[in-house]
Design a protein around this motif. Sequence first.
Motif, PDB file in Angstrom:
ATOM      1  N   ILE A  45       0.853  -1.198   0.000  1.00 38.13           N
ATOM      2  CA  ILE A  45       0.000   0.000   0.000  1.00 38.13           C
ATOM      3  C   ILE A  45       0.883   1.240   0.000  1.00 38.13           C
ATOM      4  O   ILE A  45       0.664   2.174  -0.782  1.00 38.13           O
ATOM      5  CB  ILE A  45      -0.968   0.001   1.206  1.00 38.13           C
ATOM      6  N   ALA A  46       1.900   1.250   0.851  1.00 32.20           N
ATOM      7  CA  ALA A  46       2.823   2.392   0.915  1.00 32.20           C
ATOM      8  C   ALA A  46       3.543   2.586  -0.423  1.00 32.20           C
ATOM      9  O   ALA A  46       3.732   3.727  -0.868  1.00 32.20           O
ATOM     10  CB  ALA A  46       3.821   2.199   2.050  1.00 32.20           C
ATOM     11  N   THR A  47       3.917   1.488  -1.066  1.00 34.60           N
ATOM     12  CA  THR A  47       4.600   1.573  -2.361  1.00 34.60           C
ATOM     13  C   THR A  47       3.686   2.184  -3.417  1.00 34.60           C
ATOM     14  O   THR A  47       4.095   3.077  -4.171  1.00 34.60           O
ATOM     15  CB  THR A  47       5.095   0.185  -2.811  1.00 34.60           C
ATOM     16  N   VAL A  48       2.445   1.717  -3.472  1.00 36.83           N
ATOM     17  CA  VAL A  48       1.494   2.266  -4.451  1.00 36.83           C
ATOM     18  C   VAL A  48       1.252   3.744  -4.190  1.00 36.83           C
ATOM     19  O   VAL A  48       1.248   4.562  -5.117  1.00 36.83           O
ATOM     20  CB  VAL A  48       0.168   1.457  -4.458  1.00 36.83           C
ATOM     21  N   LYS A  49       1.060   4.117  -2.934  1.00 37.72           N
ATOM     22  CA  LYS A  49       0.832   5.535  -2.600  1.00 37.72           C
ATOM     23  C   LYS A  49       2.031   6.382  -3.020  1.00 37.72           C
ATOM     24  O   LYS A  49       1.870   7.490  -3.528  1.00 37.72           O
ATOM     25  CB  LYS A  49       0.550   5.703  -1.102  1.00 37.72           C
ATOM     26  N   SER A  50       3.229   5.860  -2.818  1.00 34.04           N
ATOM     27  CA  SER A  50       4.442   6.575  -3.210  1.00 34.04           C
ATOM     28  C   SER A  50       4.525   6.731  -4.731  1.00 34.04           C
ATOM     29  O   SER A  50       4.853   7.809  -5.238  1.00 34.04           O
ATOM     30  CB  SER A  50       5.665   5.822  -2.691  1.00 34.04           C
ATOM     31  N   LEU A  51       4.210   5.669  -5.472  1.00 34.15           N
ATOM     32  CA  LEU A  51       4.269   5.722  -6.942  1.00 34.15           C
ATOM     33  C   LEU A  51       3.206   6.646  -7.524  1.00 34.15           C
ATOM     34  O   LEU A  51       3.421   7.258  -8.576  1.00 34.15           O
ATOM     35  CB  LEU A  51       4.144   4.311  -7.522  1.00 34.15           C
ATOM     36  N   ILE A  52       2.064   6.751  -6.858  1.00 30.78           N
ATOM     37  CA  ILE A  52       1.036   7.681  -7.333  1.00 30.78           C
ATOM     38  C   ILE A  52       1.564   9.109  -7.253  1.00 30.78           C
ATOM     39  O   ILE A  52       1.379   9.907  -8.178  1.00 30.78           O
ATOM     40  CB  ILE A  52      -0.277   7.504  -6.535  1.00 30.78           C
ATOM     41  N   VAL A  53       2.267   9.429  -6.154  1.00 31.25           N
ATOM     42  CA  VAL A  53       2.803  10.784  -6.005  1.00 31.25           C
ATOM     43  C   VAL A  53       3.989  11.001  -6.950  1.00 31.25           C
ATOM     44  O   VAL A  53       4.057  12.007  -7.653  1.00 31.25           O
ATOM     45  CB  VAL A  53       3.184  11.061  -4.541  1.00 31.25           C
ATOM     46  N   MET A  54       4.917  10.039  -6.965  1.00 33.82           N
ATOM     47  CA  MET A  54       6.110  10.181  -7.802  1.00 33.82           C
ATOM     48  C   MET A  54       6.428   8.867  -8.464  1.00 33.82           C
ATOM     49  O   MET A  54       6.723   7.909  -7.746  1.00 33.82           O
ATOM     50  CB  MET A  54       7.285  10.660  -6.935  1.00 33.82           C
ATOM     51  N   PRO A  55       6.258   8.691  -9.720  1.00 35.93           N
ATOM     52  CA  PRO A  55       6.169   9.692 -10.778  1.00 35.93           C
ATOM     53  C   PRO A  55       4.733  10.040 -11.213  1.00 35.93           C
ATOM     54  O   PRO A  55       4.551  10.889 -12.076  1.00 35.93           O
ATOM     55  CB  PRO A  55       6.905   9.034 -11.932  1.00 35.93           C
ATOM     56  N   GLY A  56       3.718   9.394 -10.609  1.00 35.27           N
ATOM     57  CA  GLY A  56       2.342   9.545 -11.080  1.00 35.27           C
ATOM     58  C   GLY A  56       1.862  10.966 -11.274  1.00 35.27           C
ATOM     59  O   GLY A  56       1.395  11.334 -12.360  1.00 35.27           O
ATOM     60  N   LEU A  57       1.951  11.775 -10.229  1.00 32.27           N
ATOM     61  CA  LEU A  57       1.458  13.155 -10.327  1.00 32.27           C
ATOM     62  C   LEU A  57       2.273  13.984 -11.316  1.00 32.27           C
ATOM     63  O   LEU A  57       1.752  14.924 -11.922  1.00 32.27           O
ATOM     64  CB  LEU A  57       1.449  13.823  -8.954  1.00 32.27           C
ATOM     65  N   PHE A  58       3.540  13.628 -11.501  1.00 35.02           N
ATOM     66  CA  PHE A  58       4.383  14.365 -12.442  1.00 35.02           C
ATOM     67  C   PHE A  58       4.090  13.981 -13.894  1.00 35.02           C
ATOM     68  O   PHE A  58       4.565  14.649 -14.812  1.00 35.02           O
ATOM     69  CB  PHE A  58       5.865  14.180 -12.095  1.00 35.02           C
ATOM     70  N   ILE A  59       3.308  12.950 -14.088  1.00 38.65           N
ATOM     71  CA  ILE A  59       2.793  12.608 -15.416  1.00 38.65           C
ATOM     72  C   ILE A  59       1.384  13.185 -15.562  1.00 38.65           C
ATOM     73  O   ILE A  59       1.047  13.802 -16.569  1.00 38.65           O
ATOM     74  CB  ILE A  59       2.777  11.072 -15.617  1.00 38.65           C
ATOM     75  N   LEU A  60       0.569  12.997 -14.529  1.00 37.67           N
ATOM     76  CA  LEU A  60      -0.832  13.417 -14.574  1.00 37.67           C
ATOM     77  C   LEU A  60      -0.994  14.935 -14.694  1.00 37.67           C
ATOM     78  O   LEU A  60      -1.762  15.408 -15.540  1.00 37.67           O
ATOM     79  CB  LEU A  60      -1.566  12.928 -13.321  1.00 37.67           C
ATOM     80  N   ILE A  61      -0.320  15.693 -13.876  1.00 43.37           N
ATOM     81  CA  ILE A  61      -0.547  17.147 -13.840  1.00 43.37           C
ATOM     82  C   ILE A  61      -0.222  17.810 -15.183  1.00 43.37           C
ATOM     83  O   ILE A  61      -1.042  18.574 -15.705  1.00 43.37           O
ATOM     84  CB  ILE A  61       0.190  17.789 -12.648  1.00 43.37           C
ATOM     85  N   PRO A  62       0.915  17.527 -15.819  1.00 51.32           N
ATOM     86  CA  PRO A  62       1.144  18.112 -17.150  1.00 51.32           C
ATOM     87  C   PRO A  62       0.123  17.632 -18.188  1.00 51.32           C
ATOM     88  O   PRO A  62      -0.280  18.404 -19.056  1.00 51.32           O
ATOM     89  CB  PRO A  62       2.559  17.651 -17.520  1.00 51.32           C
ATOM     90  N   ALA A  63      -0.295  16.375 -18.092  1.00 45.36           N
ATOM     91  CA  ALA A  63      -1.281  15.862 -19.047  1.00 45.36           C
ATOM     92  C   ALA A  63      -2.598  16.616 -18.913  1.00 45.36           C
ATOM     93  O   ALA A  63      -3.228  16.981 -19.918  1.00 45.36           O
ATOM     94  CB  ALA A  63      -1.498  14.364 -18.833  1.00 45.36           C
TER      95      ALA A  63
END
Length: 150
Positions: free
Chosen positions: A36-54
Amino acid sequence: MKPLIHRMGAITATVCIATFFTSTLLVELLGTAQSIATVKSLIVMPGLFILIPAIAVTGATGFAMSKARRHPLVMKKKRRMPFIAINGLFILLPAAIVLNQWAAAGRFDSGFYWLQAIELVAGATNLVLMFLNIRDGRKMTDPKEQPNHA
């Protein structure tokens, strides 16, 4: 070129949200505290850095393409966008960051799960609204849907 960039941004943003939502559900149902901690971490980085520009690219190109258009489907998409943006900025983004911090600290208490539930509802809401926008965008570009089609 703008329509292609818009389409790619919208697809990228939708796939990100769907991936975050699905991975969260699966890890909550089947995973360990560490996963769970790993998934939450991946959502923030790099996830948000892909999502926000998109999302930014999708919004900017959509706004530029729709400036002078009064098509009913354009108007529907424009009415949905504030809900998607507000939901993302004021619920999904802060929830992702806080849940990541709590999961990293091993804080899996009732507060974590209440915030997780709120995040899932907000994510599902944004997914529905984004799929509706994609559907309406496709209708506007489908030659069969154009008024001059016989």
